[in-house]
Design a protein around this motif. Structure first.
Motif, PDB file in Angstrom:
ATOM      1  N   ARG A 119       0.861  -1.200   0.000  1.00  0.00           N
ATOM      2  CA  ARG A 119       0.000   0.000   0.000  1.00  0.00           C
ATOM      3  C   ARG A 119       0.888   1.237   0.000  1.00  0.00           C
ATOM      4  O   ARG A 119       1.616   1.506   0.953  1.00  0.00           O
ATOM      5  CB  ARG A 119      -0.907  -0.018   1.226  1.00  0.00           C
ATOM      6  CG  ARG A 119      -2.000  -1.077   1.140  1.00  0.00           C
ATOM      7  CD  ARG A 119      -2.628  -1.347   2.496  1.00  0.00           C
ATOM      8  NE  ARG A 119      -3.156  -0.147   3.112  1.00  0.00           N
ATOM      9  CZ  ARG A 119      -3.588  -0.074   4.361  1.00  0.00           C
ATOM     10  NH1 ARG A 119      -3.550  -1.151   5.136  1.00  0.00           N
ATOM     11  NH2 ARG A 119      -4.049   1.050   4.853  1.00  0.00           N
ATOM     12  N   ALA A 120       0.766   2.028  -1.048  1.00  0.00           N
ATOM     13  CA  ALA A 120       1.717   3.122  -1.279  1.00  0.00           C
ATOM     14  C   ALA A 120       1.769   4.120  -0.119  1.00  0.00           C
ATOM     15  O   ALA A 120       2.847   4.430   0.401  1.00  0.00           O
ATOM     16  CB  ALA A 120       1.359   3.846  -2.585  1.00  0.00           C
ATOM     17  N   GLN A 121       0.628   4.646   0.273  1.00  0.00           N
ATOM     18  CA  GLN A 121       0.656   5.683   1.311  1.00  0.00           C
ATOM     19  C   GLN A 121       1.159   5.136   2.637  1.00  0.00           C
ATOM     20  O   GLN A 121       1.899   5.803   3.354  1.00  0.00           O
ATOM     21  CB  GLN A 121      -0.730   6.302   1.495  1.00  0.00           C
ATOM     22  CG  GLN A 121      -1.111   7.221   0.342  1.00  0.00           C
ATOM     23  CD  GLN A 121      -2.426   7.945   0.584  1.00  0.00           C
ATOM     24  OE1 GLN A 121      -2.839   8.173   1.717  1.00  0.00           O
ATOM     25  NE2 GLN A 121      -3.090   8.318  -0.488  1.00  0.00           N
ATOM     26  N   LYS A 122       0.719   3.949   2.958  1.00  0.00           N
ATOM     27  CA  LYS A 122       1.133   3.341   4.219  1.00  0.00           C
ATOM     28  C   LYS A 122       2.660   3.208   4.254  1.00  0.00           C
ATOM     29  O   LYS A 122       3.305   3.538   5.260  1.00  0.00           O
ATOM     30  CB  LYS A 122       0.463   1.971   4.335  1.00  0.00           C
ATOM     31  CG  LYS A 122       0.576   1.338   5.685  1.00  0.00           C
ATOM     32  CD  LYS A 122      -0.735   1.388   6.444  1.00  0.00           C
ATOM     33  CE  LYS A 122      -0.625   0.683   7.767  1.00  0.00           C
ATOM     34  NZ  LYS A 122      -1.773   0.938   8.632  1.00  0.00           N
ATOM     35  N   CYS A 145       4.975   4.841   2.386  1.00  0.00           N
ATOM     36  CA  CYS A 145       5.681   6.131   2.300  1.00  0.00           C
ATOM     37  C   CYS A 145       5.576   6.934   3.591  1.00  0.00           C
ATOM     38  O   CYS A 145       6.550   7.569   4.009  1.00  0.00           O
ATOM     39  CB  CYS A 145       5.123   6.971   1.152  1.00  0.00           C
ATOM     40  SG  CYS A 145       5.579   6.321  -0.449  1.00  0.00           S
ATOM     41  N   THR A 146       4.388   6.929   4.201  1.00  0.00           N
ATOM     42  CA  THR A 146       4.231   7.750   5.398  1.00  0.00           C
ATOM     43  C   THR A 146       4.960   7.139   6.585  1.00  0.00           C
ATOM     44  O   THR A 146       5.527   7.864   7.403  1.00  0.00           O
ATOM     45  CB  THR A 146       2.740   7.927   5.761  1.00  0.00           C
ATOM     46  OG1 THR A 146       2.114   6.641   5.870  1.00  0.00           O
ATOM     47  CG2 THR A 146       2.021   8.739   4.695  1.00  0.00           C
ATOM     48  N   THR A 147       4.953   5.826   6.665  1.00  0.00           N
ATOM     49  CA  THR A 147       5.662   5.204   7.781  1.00  0.00           C
ATOM     50  C   THR A 147       7.157   5.471   7.653  1.00  0.00           C
ATOM     51  O   THR A 147       7.835   5.798   8.638  1.00  0.00           O
ATOM     52  CB  THR A 147       5.376   3.692   7.831  1.00  0.00           C
ATOM     53  OG1 THR A 147       3.965   3.495   7.860  1.00  0.00           O
ATOM     54  CG2 THR A 147       5.988   3.068   9.067  1.00  0.00           C
ATOM     55  N   ALA A 168       6.519   6.771  -3.680  1.00  0.00           N
ATOM     56  CA  ALA A 168       6.787   5.398  -4.122  1.00  0.00           C
ATOM     57  C   ALA A 168       6.812   5.374  -5.637  1.00  0.00           C
ATOM     58  O   ALA A 168       5.924   5.934  -6.285  1.00  0.00           O
ATOM     59  CB  ALA A 168       5.696   4.458  -3.615  1.00  0.00           C
ATOM     60  N   GLN A 212       0.470  11.694  -1.888  1.00  0.00           N
ATOM     61  CA  GLN A 212       1.644  11.227  -1.149  1.00  0.00           C
ATOM     62  C   GLN A 212       2.438  12.386  -0.579  1.00  0.00           C
ATOM     63  O   GLN A 212       2.938  12.319   0.545  1.00  0.00           O
ATOM     64  CB  GLN A 212       2.544  10.376  -2.050  1.00  0.00           C
ATOM     65  CG  GLN A 212       1.945   9.004  -2.330  1.00  0.00           C
ATOM     66  CD  GLN A 212       2.899   8.096  -3.097  1.00  0.00           C
ATOM     67  OE1 GLN A 212       4.106   8.240  -3.033  1.00  0.00           O
ATOM     68  NE2 GLN A 212       2.336   7.164  -3.825  1.00  0.00           N
ATOM     69  N   SER A 244       3.024  13.412   8.024  1.00  0.00           N
ATOM     70  CA  SER A 244       3.413  12.357   8.964  1.00  0.00           C
ATOM     71  C   SER A 244       4.825  12.597   9.485  1.00  0.00           C
ATOM     72  O   SER A 244       5.118  12.351  10.658  1.00  0.00           O
ATOM     73  CB  SER A 244       3.298  10.970   8.323  1.00  0.00           C
ATOM     74  OG  SER A 244       4.326  10.766   7.374  1.00  0.00           O
ATOM     75  N   PHE A 257       4.475   7.034  12.315  1.00  0.00           N
ATOM     76  CA  PHE A 257       3.035   7.224  12.098  1.00  0.00           C
ATOM     77  C   PHE A 257       2.697   6.929  10.647  1.00  0.00           C
ATOM     78  O   PHE A 257       3.420   7.368   9.747  1.00  0.00           O
ATOM     79  CB  PHE A 257       2.648   8.683  12.404  1.00  0.00           C
ATOM     80  CG  PHE A 257       2.855   9.071  13.835  1.00  0.00           C
ATOM     81  CD1 PHE A 257       1.808   9.007  14.747  1.00  0.00           C
ATOM     82  CD2 PHE A 257       4.103   9.491  14.287  1.00  0.00           C
ATOM     83  CE1 PHE A 257       2.000   9.342  16.083  1.00  0.00           C
ATOM     84  CE2 PHE A 257       4.301   9.838  15.625  1.00  0.00           C
ATOM     85  CZ  PHE A 257       3.245   9.761  16.524  1.00  0.00           C
TER      86      PHE A 257
END
Ligand code: DGT
Ligand code: DGT
Ligand code: DGT
Ligand code: DGT
Ligand code: 3PO
Ligand code: 3PO
Ligand code: 3PO
Ligand code: 3PO
Ligand code: MG
Ligand code: MG
Ligand code: MG
Ligand code: MG
Ligand code: MG
Ligand code: MG
Ligand code: MG
Ligand code: MG
Ligand code: MG
Ligand code: MG
Ligand code: MG
Ligand code: MG
Lengths: 258, 258, 258, 258
Positions: free
Chosen positions: A92-95, A97-99, A131, B94, B101, B127
């Motif tokens: 999952r792209a956002q998950k 990248c944000t992590t 990503a 993104q 984040s 996060f």
């Protein structure tokens, strides 16, 4: 009380699963680091403390995400290369990248004083991350080459620029007039003839950027007093090498794998 | 040296521009905060220091992103609501999510000792964040209601649970057996009859979560010694109110705007 | 034989579910109709047979997709407006667009000879289609206004152009030189003063395009010989009206619904 | 009149450009062909007229889209494989899929009477289509294998089913009870022992489906009376072969190219 009446709002979340079977690169880049580096008096053209801090944050990301096979960074950016078949957060792209961006930023603050013991952090930095998918090995290599060429171009320019300013008595304006539109050869020449600097003798960390890979390393450990044993362990190593040409990839065949 | 030979790799970056004309919510949530809160000895059920730190990070995000009209947080999560017509980063999903984040996480570390002066941060948190679009005011309100109901459900459960453990002499296992599958009424009743706790008398910050909004506030400033003037200034206020029902929205009509 | 060994390739299909709660417009447009209309000797500027055929294909689409509330077409294009809450194909963009474009194209061929009885179809046409979301009623109205203004601009230009060629003795080159860069007023004036044509008296179907809506219509049916009864039935009506201004929407409040 | 006031609605169109460097497959499938084939009295289990019509439509698509390197179809479906570097419509997913589905459907109607001269088309069919990316040659081959295995499974089942009904005196219910849950071997055996049918002797077009490729073919042309010359020309050929195993790909190396 049931939450169900409102739960329909979850339907508005969208699926951003990334295509399987492709190299997955997350590139992050510091927000407004022109200002951040100035506000924290980074050395010019490059501050080794800053580089080492960036590398340490990148290593923390690699410790957290086991399927990163290589990271490459310079200036205020880092690229993390995930294995083609990586299932991290179900792709999952956002998950992803944000992590990564938040973990990197948190480490940047957390480890700041280790690298900048005498410099107060005035405010915390932030980083964007994206990503990008690369379907084939040669395209992934071109991506990394693109970043390393960028490192080279910027570093050569900045080296020439700040040498003109610091040692050539130029104002910034004069230095940029002198350099703008010139080719690499010109800048190399200028550094050599006017300042006796052989650009290729400068530290590789500046010229090549930092490549982080996982390696099985041998360590000598003193198990009991006087008894030394060799231990193999997976660790991270930082390389400051040319990754554009083939030798790097021949030396590290495990990165691209099969 | 021209970078053009490799620059084609940029074509592999994809466009993730978000639909205009919709409320844009970025919700972030701490990664593995069950563990993080335990490793840092957070009070149970809720640690006010943690909440105040989260709120302070959220305020930093709102200072950076001017078009956030409201933020709502509880536990390890925060939702940022951008105005429908917000052009932040040209609405690139993104870019928005990763910058927020990372800024949030960096502030979390940066401000840690202000809120936890006696607790060493053992490792930095991370996060995830996601962008979600809500096309209409009522759906946005349902989204926020969903989060506040979640706050309520979790807080009531956790309050009952830890009261049973701390004051009722239950083991965690016994407490969860006692509570699982029960309704709100049961837990309210249990708190009242067995522990003389009126749940509704507990601090609103625990029961309702934190709502951050921008407000024009009047400040009294001593301009010159003895001379006091009223000054209006835009600031942030934290509200611990019910946002599910209409009065909140009637009291703050500027949030949804026209 | 099990198909499971290869079934993993389904994982490469991506989810293109459209955001709920928004007006969903599918606009299709004929591919290379400049050539198609010429190869089939369409009247200039507009061929009523072609328009009626387009409208009949659109009606077929509306019969197949019950939750289309309005369609609007002119030239070689048609826009289908689905209700905000339409669940057609679970709002999967490609599924919706491809089914509509193929159904429309198939009907275009199927019904061709009904509208062009004397003209052999030399080759079949194709149509692209795209799904676009509009989050609010006023934006949907602006979308439809955009298409109707386009109809007006093109039709006025084409009318002036072909009048200059057919009746004014101009070559196409001369006609386009005469018109290029001119405003509407100029073309209206030119038609009136030189050819005595009042543009506003031309058939509305040309000037306004075609609006298809579902309506409850009263029909008089002869149930048994001599016995006539009124029957109400849902049918389709074609309107050639201004949909930019408010009266249209006041007259048809059921289109936008609540 | 300027169209600019409304033109902002274009901003709501989204970008669905497909990742470069991947095999791009468009698979289309007839909508409700269970019913369509019944309503038009298709032979059971397979109607060769229907297959030939499908193939002819696919060839029309390949004529229109020069960078399709192979198409594979059976039953009511067809897959079109575009070269990895195909720039068709700038790789816009909806544009590609809708144009193909509509062109295919239009040809289906247009060419119907050539293949079904005695059967009136009662209503036109429609087709969905989807774009799927495959990043590597072996995955593309697995995709095609997946479709051919599907062809095999369905055809063997349908052959056994209709043989039981047409020649074994079974009702459809009895036939499906007899076959459900059985393996390929069982059906092969049943066909052989009870009906003396060697499944592998049935026409390959039924068992393998249709593979369309472009080939340079030699033609003998009578240039002037009595003077015959060989001419090489690119044309389409239909193959009914196994594409799962290696020989097919060894025989046609130009399909996957380098
Ligand atoms: N003096 C100094 N500056 C550095 C160092 N590393 C990075 N920087 C500065 C140089 C550049 O101005 C900036 C990185 O360039 P970018 O293109 O990422 O620009 P910036 O971060 O300002 O803007 P952005 O938010 O990424 O669009 O950071 C360093 O070690 N020393
Ligand atoms: N004791 C204590 N725990 C808290 C406090 N705030 C949050 N937590 C804990 C309770 C929950 O276990 C956790 C938040 O729930 P989540 O569903 O977000 O789980 P977690 O972050 O562990 O996993 P995740 O990575 O989000 O899937 O954080 C607090 O103030 N005090
Ligand atoms: N003579 C005549 N031409 C028409 C009629 N309806 C449409 N056309 C022509 C006029 C335009 O050249 C063309 C529609 O314009 P488009 O912008 O859609 O161009 P076209 O379809 O050629 O290219 P495209 O594939 O859509 O990019 O069709 C008609 O009733 N009579
Ligand atoms: N009798 C007969 N039936 C055929 C022939 N080719 C296709 N069909 C029928 C068999 C299947 O019921 C149907 C194709 O299966 P699908 O899974 O595509 O189902 P269908 O198109 O009904 O539903 P769909 O709209 O695709 O979900 O078409 C043929 O040559 N002869
Ligand atoms: O950030 P830049 O200027 O190097 O260029 P970019 O990364 O392509 O721009 P953006 O960060 O806006 O994607
Ligand atoms: O994180 P959870 O468990 O509250 O549920 P979720 O956020 O829907 O799951 P995810 O973080 O994986 O999107
Ligand atoms: O087709 P045009 O020229 O009216 O313009 P467009 O529809 O915006 O272009 P495209 O069909 O390529 O999306
Ligand atoms: O159409 P089916 O039943 O073969 O299965 P599918 O194609 O995966 O389903 P859908 O057409 O809904 O994508
Ligand atoms: Mg950037
Ligand atoms: Mg930067
Ligand atoms: Mg940078
Ligand atoms: Mg979560
Ligand atoms: Mg969490
Ligand atoms: Mg949480
Ligand atoms: Mg177009
Ligand atoms: Mg057109
Ligand atoms: Mg058009
Ligand atoms: Mg299907
Ligand atoms: Mg089908
Ligand atoms: Mg099918």
């Amino acid at each position: 009380m049931a939450n169900s009446r409102y739960e329909y709002v979850r339907k508005f979340e969208s699926d951003d699963t990334l295509l399987p079977g492709c190299w997955l690169v997350v590139r992050l880049d510091g927000k407004a680091f022109s200002k951040f580096s100035q506000d924290h008096a980074f050395s010019k053209p490059v501050d080794l403390r800053g580089i080492n801090l960036m590398n340490s944050c990148a290593e923390a990301v690699m410790r957290e995400f086991g399927d990163i096979v290589l990271s490459y960074g310079h200036s205020d950016e880092f690229s993390f290369v995930f294995a083609k078949d990586a299932q991290v957060f179900k792709r999952r792209a956002q998950k992803i990248c944000t992590t990564i961006s938040s973990l990197f930023a948190a480490h940047y603050v957390f480890q700041w004083y280790k690298y900048f013991p005498d410099m107060e952090m005035r405010y915390p930095p932030s980083f964007d991350a994206r990503a990008v998918l690369y379907p084939a090995d040669n395209i992934l290599r071109d991506y990394l080459s693109w970043r390393q060429v960028d490192c080279h171009i910027n570093n050569l320019y900045n080296t020439a620029f700040w040498t003109l300013v610091h040692r050539g008595g130029c104002t910034p304006d004069e230095a940029s007039k002198e350099l703008d539109g010139t080719l690499s050869d010109y800048k190399n020449e200028l550094l050599f003839t006017r300042f006796n600097i052989n650009y290729n003798d400068l530290p590789a960390v500046f010229r090549k950027g930092s490549i982080l890979v996982k390696k099985v390393v041998e360590e000598t450990i003193e198990r009991t007093p006087g008894v030394f044993v060799q231990k193999r362990k997976r660790g991270f190593v930082v390389l400051y090498e040319d990754l554009i040409r083939d030798p790097f990839w021949a030396d590290h065949p495990e990165i691209l794998g099969e």
